[in-house]
Design a protein around this motif. Structure first.
Motif: not given
Length: 340
Positions: A212-241
């Motif tokens: 894993i890069s310390k810069t955070g580079h290399g996130v796939t779209f599938a990983e991004f979507v998985s993060y959104l789904i989890e965040k939306r379920h757990d804390s929708p109001q804290s999602m980045n705008e």
């Protein structure tokens, strides 16, 4: 008595030609009388067409809100009393206008326009304002930071012209992913550090964790979507705008928007907004630069499993329903109910 009837009949006969003329020529004057916006050109019939478009969008939104109860306990009163919900709403008292900005939906240019309209800049050309300036905290007055009384805030939200712009939710997410987690820019570098590292640590497995890069580079779209789904379920109001749903940013079921603009008809809708609020005649929205994102949606969605596509739709279901966007496209982004 008989003479009186003759006189009345004669009067009717004399008035009949004028009446016929009025009916036949009525269409020439009805354009001006029926025109929804002030204009010196009575031939601009497209204004009435856009009034119909807006009415249709508002009715669809109201219908969707009425039939969706899962709105997490919000109300108009709660929005007014808890102003953190109103962070994305900026106000222009001069033109009695409130704009709810949505990142990835031409919001930089709209913020530039709001700066000009509200007198927050001396520039008259929106493109003369550097792109980072409208996003600086304090440049535009937000309803969330307003010191006005609750009653006055309530009054303005009820009486001012309110508008927002939306685009296809998936296209917006692909745009956010590319702009914040893929390209090389100062803004993207910050997002990669803040979110990219977190996403990689969460969804990388096995030996991949060690790389894993310390810069955070290399996130796939599938990983991004998985993060959104989890965040939306757990804390929708804290999602980045930049990827929070429209319902969390603009609260369209509790704030009655007069104008619902769409990215797909940006030029026409922007001109409609400016004319509607009484903007200076020479002020126009910047020329549209065609987005490359639309052509990239399919390839990004093809990297998702059917289950992940379905979860993505569920996470943004209200955005699709309320603003009339289809999720199932020609390539069937979602597994059909019949399993085909």
């Amino acid at each position: 008595m008989e003479r009186e009837h003759v006189v009345r009949l004669l009067a009717v006969c004399l008035a009949l030609p004028s009446l016929v003329y009025y009916i036949l020529m009525g269409s020439d004057t009805s354009t001006v009388r029926y025109h929804p916006l002030p204009t010196d050109d009575p031939d601009e019939l497209w204004w009435s067409d856009w009034e119909k478009v807006q009415r249709s969008r508002r009715e669809a939104l109201a219908h969707g809100c009425k039939h969706h109860k899962n709105l997490r306990g919000k109300s108009f009163f709660k929005l007014v009393t808890n102003r953190r919900y109103l962070y994305n709403l900026v106000i222009d008292d001069k033109h009695r206008t409130v704009y709810c900005y949505v990142p990835q939906v031409a919001c930089t240019n709209w913020k530039r326009m709001m700066m000009i309209l509200s007198g927050r800049t001396n520039k008259t050309d929106p493109l003369a304002i550097r792109s980072y300036v409208p996003h600086v905290e304090g440049v535009l007055p937000r309803l969330s930071s307003s010191r006005m009384t609750s009653s006055l805030l309530h009054h303005k939200l009820r009486t001012y012209t309110k508008f927002l712009f939306v685009r296809h939710p998936v296209e917006r997410l692909v745009s956010a992913y590319r702009n914040k987690l893929v390209i090389n820019s100062t803004s993207a570098a910050d997002f990669k550090r803040r979110y990219g590292v977190k996403i990689l640590k969460k969804f990388r497995k096995g030996d991949a964790v060690q790389n894993i890069s310390k810069t955070g580079h290399g996130v796939t779209f599938a990983e991004f979507v998985s993060y959104l789904i989890e965040k939306r379920h757990d804390s929708p109001q804290s999602m980045n705008e930049h990827w929070a749903p429209y319902v969390e940013l603009c609260h369209p079921c509790f704030i009655k928007y007069n104008i619902i603009g769409k990215y797909e008809t940006l030029e026409e809708d922007a001109e409609y907004v400016l004319r509607k609020i009484g903007a200076p005649p020479k002020l126009h929205f910047p020329p549209l630069v065609m987005s490359k994102t639309t052509a990239l949606v399919e390839s990004h969605m093809n990297t998702l499993t059917p289950a992940l596509r379905k979860k993505l739709y569920d996470a943004y279901r209200l955005d699709f329903k309320l603003f009339g966007y289809d999720y199932v496209k020609e390539k069937d982004y979602v597994t059909q109910e019949n399993g085909s």
